[in-house]
Write an enzyme that holds these catalytic residues in place. Structure first.
Site, PDB file in Angstrom:
ATOM      1  N   LYS A 172       0.806  -1.262  -0.025  1.00  0.00           N
ATOM      2  CA  LYS A 172      -0.014  -0.021  -0.064  1.00  0.00           C
ATOM      3  C   LYS A 172       0.808   1.144  -0.083  1.00  0.00           C
ATOM      4  O   LYS A 172       1.407   1.860   1.096  1.00  0.00           O
ATOM      5  CB  LYS A 172      -0.760  -0.010   1.020  1.00  0.00           C
ATOM      6  CG  LYS A 172      -2.135   0.629   0.895  1.00  0.00           C
ATOM      7  CD  LYS A 172      -2.195   1.909   0.734  1.00  0.00           C
ATOM      8  CE  LYS A 172      -1.861   3.065   1.810  1.00  0.00           C
ATOM      9  NZ  LYS A 172      -1.772   4.364   1.430  1.00  0.00           N
ATOM     10  N   GLU A 248       9.276   1.297  10.821  1.00  0.00           N
ATOM     11  CA  GLU A 248      10.459   2.503  11.045  1.00  0.00           C
ATOM     12  C   GLU A 248       9.659   3.736  10.825  1.00  0.00           C
ATOM     13  O   GLU A 248       9.037   3.958  10.230  1.00  0.00           O
ATOM     14  CB  GLU A 248      11.197   2.289   9.449  1.00  0.00           C
ATOM     15  CG  GLU A 248      11.931   0.810   9.454  1.00  0.00           C
ATOM     16  CD  GLU A 248      12.633   0.756   8.123  1.00  0.00           C
ATOM     17  OE1 GLU A 248      12.490   1.398   7.389  1.00  0.00           O
ATOM     18  OE2 GLU A 248      13.441  -0.707   8.082  1.00  0.00           O
TER      19      GLU A 248
END
Ligand code: NDP
Length: 479
Positions: A172, A248
Site C-alpha cells: 500500500k 520504521e
C-alpha cells in the site's frame, strides 16, 4: 501523461474505488488519477496473496532468486523512466535519482534474492544425545505500508526480503506517490512474477486500504514506514488479529561537529544531511551541534552554502533541491519556522516559501532554512520533515551527548571528528539505530536498519530482515 494508475491484484491491473488526483509537487498540476481502494480491493488482494503463498512459499529459493533477479533487471533497464516517475511523484531532483538511487532500488530486490539462497542455520547439539536445528519458514501474507518521501526505495526495501524469504505481498503506497508502485507492478508483470505474489492496492490511509490491511485476519506481517503516530494506530488496529510488526518511524537526527573535524567536509556533510530530498527524510541530520570554538566559522560557511543551493526545476540536472510534497506539507513546515521565530530563535537564512516563475509558480518550493536554536526548543524536538536545520553551539562532550539523545526519537546520528577514540566513544553513546562517523547516508544492505525509542520497532537488513520475514522452527532429533 496523464497517468492512469490502477491497483495490481492477482497479476491484473484493475480499478476499484473513487479516483483521486495525483499532483506534481513542482508545478501543482494534476498529472494523473489513482484509485482509492476499499475493503473489496483489500480482500481481493489479500486473497490473491494467500492463494499464491501456497506455491511461492514452496518454490525453491534458487528459483525465487531467478525470478526476483529478473524483476531487479527490469528495474535497471527502466532506470530512466523510474527516475522520472520518482521525480514526478516526490519532486526530488532527477540528478539524485540517476546517481545511486535507482540502482539501490534494484539492489533491494537482487540483494535479498541472493541472500536468501545463502543463509545457513543454527545447530544446538545436546549432551544427552539430541540435536536441535533451526529451520526458517515463510510466514504468510505481508502487508507493506510505505510513505511518500523515498517511495521506490522503501517499497523495494520491503518487497525484496518479503518475497525472497517466500512470503507474498500486498503493498500500500502513500496516497501522494502512487506512480512508482504502479510502475513497479508493471515491471513485476513484465518479469513474470507469478500472479498474486506481489499485489498493489492504492488508497488514503485512515478508513481506507491501509487501515483495512492492518485489520485483515489473513495478513500475518506488517512492515510499516511512516509517522510515529500512524505506527501507534496501526499497532492498535492490528492487535485483535495479532500481527507481527516492523516499524520504521520518525527521526530527529543529530549531527555533532567537534573542533577537530575537517571543516570543509563537515559543511558538505551537513548540507547533504540537512537538505537531501528537501529535508523530507527520516534520517535527516536536522539538528547540528557545533563545538563553540569553531561555531562562528562553521555557521558562516554553512549559511553561505545553504544560500547557494540551487532550488528549482527537479527535471533540470543542475537542480540541487526540488519541491516539497504538497501545499499542506509546505504550510506545516513554514508553521514550524514561524513557531520557532515566535520562540525567539534567529532565522539565519531562508524561512520562506520560494515563488518560482512560469510553470513552477504553482510548485511547493521553500528556501533552505538554518535556525539558531536551543536543544529544548520545539524546532529541535519535533520532526519538521522539510529543509529546516538548527545550529547550536556546545562546550563539552557530555553536554552534546545528552542533547543529541534528548528527543523522543532515536533513528540516526552523525559524529564528525578526527579523534578516533572520541569517534567510537561518542558513536556508542548515541541512542540511535545508525551512527555515521565523518559521513552521512552510507548504506550496506547487510546491516541492521531501524530506530530506537519512538523511531521504530525491530530492525531490517540482511539477516535482521530474515528474522522478521520468517518463522524460526526448532527441529529436535533424538540421535
Ligand atoms: P504516514 O504515517 O502519514 O503514512 C505512511 C503510510 O501509512 C502511507 O501509505 C499512509 O497512507 C499509510 N497510513 C496512514 N494512516 C494509516 C492507517 N490508519 N492504517 C494504515 N496505514 C495508514 O507517513 P508519511 O507518508 O507522511 O511519511 C512521513 C513519515 O515517514 C515521517 O514521519 C518520516 O520520518 C517517516 N519515515 C521513516 C523512515 C524510517 O526509515 N524510519 C523512512 C522514511 C520516512 P496515505 O498516504 O494514503 O495516508
Amino acid at each position: 501523461m496523464p497517468f492512469d494508475v490502477q491497483h495490481y491484484i492477482n497479476g491484473k491491473f484493475v480499478d476499484g474505488g473513487e479516483r483521486f488526483s495525483v499532483y506534481y509537487p513542482a508545478t501543482g498540476e494534476v498529472i494523473g488519477k489513482a484509485p482509492d481502494g476499499g475493503q473489496d480491493e483489500v480482500n481481493a488482494a489479500v486473497e490473491a496473496a494467500k492463494q499464491a503463498f501456497e506455491k511461492w512459499s514452496r518454490t525453491k529459493p534458487s528459483e525465487r532468486r531467478r525470478i526476483l533477479n529478473r524483476f531487479a533487471d527490469a528495474i535497471r533497464q527502466h532506470a530512466d523512466e523510474l527516475s522520472r516517475i520518482e521525480t514526478l511523484d516526490v519532486g526530488r531532483p532527477i540528478s539524485e535519482n540517476r546517481h545511486h538511487y535507482i540502482e539501490r532500488v534494484a539492489a533491494n530486490i537482487s540483494f535479498f534474492a541472493d541472500f536468501a539462497t545463502m543463509v545457513g542455520s543454527e545447530c544446538y547439539p545436546m549432551e544427552n544425545g539430541y540435536v536441535n536445528y533451526v529451520l526458517r519458514q515463510p510466514v504468510g501474507v505481508a502487508a507493506l505500508i510505505t510513505p511518500w518521501n523515498v517511495p521506490l526505495m522503501l517499497e523495494t526495501w520491503k518487497i525484496g526480503p518479503a518475497l525472497a524469504f517466500g512470503n507474498t505481498v500486498v503493498l500500500k503506497p502513500a496516497e501522494w506517490t502512487p506512480l512508482g508502485a504502479w510502475k513497479l507492478a508493471q515491471l513485476a508483470q513484465e518479469a513474470d512474477l507469478p500472479p498474486g505474489v506481489l499485489n498493489v492496492v492504492h488508497g488514503h490511509g485512515p478508513n481506507s486500504a491501509g487501515e483495512f490491511l492492518t485489520t485483515h485476519p489473513d495478513v500475518a506481517l506488517i512492515s510499516f514506514t511512516g509517522e510515529t503516530i500512524t505506527g501507534q494506530t496501526i499497532m492498535r488496529n492490528g492487535a485483535a488479529t495479532l500481527k507481527r510488526y516492523s516499524f520504521e518511524l520518525g527521526g530527529k537526527g543529530a549531527n555533532i561537529i567537534f573542533e577537530d573535524a575537517d571543516l570543509d567536509r563537515a559543511v558538505q556533510i551537513a548540507k547533504r544531511a540537512a537538505f537531501f530530498n528537501q529535508g523530507e527524510f527520516c534520517l535527516a541530520g536536522s539538528r547540528i551541534f557545533v563545538h563553540e570554538s569553531i561555531y562562528d566559522r562553521f555557521v558562516a560557511d554553512f549559511v553561505e552554502v545553504a544560500k547557494g543551493i540551487r532550488v528549482g526545476d527537479p527535471m533540470d540536472p543542475e537542480t540541487e533541491m526540488g519541491a516539497l510534497i504538497s501545499p499542506e506539507h509546505l504550510d506545516r513546515v513554514l508553521g514550524f519556522v514561524r513557531g520557532s521565530r515566535d520562540d525567539g530563535n534567529e532565522i539565519l537564512t531562508g524561512g520562506e516559501r520560494l515563488r518560482l516563475s512560469g510553470a513552477l509558480s504553482g510548485g511547493n518550493f521553500m528556501a533552505p532554512t538554518v535556525i539558531a536554536a536551543k536543544p529544548q526548543d520545539r524546532i529541535c524536538q519535533d520532526e519538521v520533515f522539510g529543509p529546516v536545520v538548527t545550529v547550536t553551539p556546545f562546550r563539552t562532550e557530555e553536554e552534546v551527548i545528552a542533547w543529541a539523545n534528548g528527543t523522543r526519537y532515536g533513528l540516526s546520528a552523525v559524529v564528525q571528528t578526527r579523534d578516533v577514540s572520541r569517534a567510537h566513544r561518542v558513536a556508542a553513546a548515541m541512542k540511535a539505530g545508525t551512527v555515521w562517523v565523518n559521513d552521512f547516508f552510507v548504506r550496506d544492505l547487510r546491516v541492521p536498519f531501524g530506530g530506537m525509542k519512538h523511531s521504530g520497532i525491530g530492525r531490517e537488513g540482511g539477516h535482521y530482515s530474515m528474522e522478521f520475514y520468517t518463522e524460526a522452527m526448532n527441529i529436535c532429533v533424538a540421535v
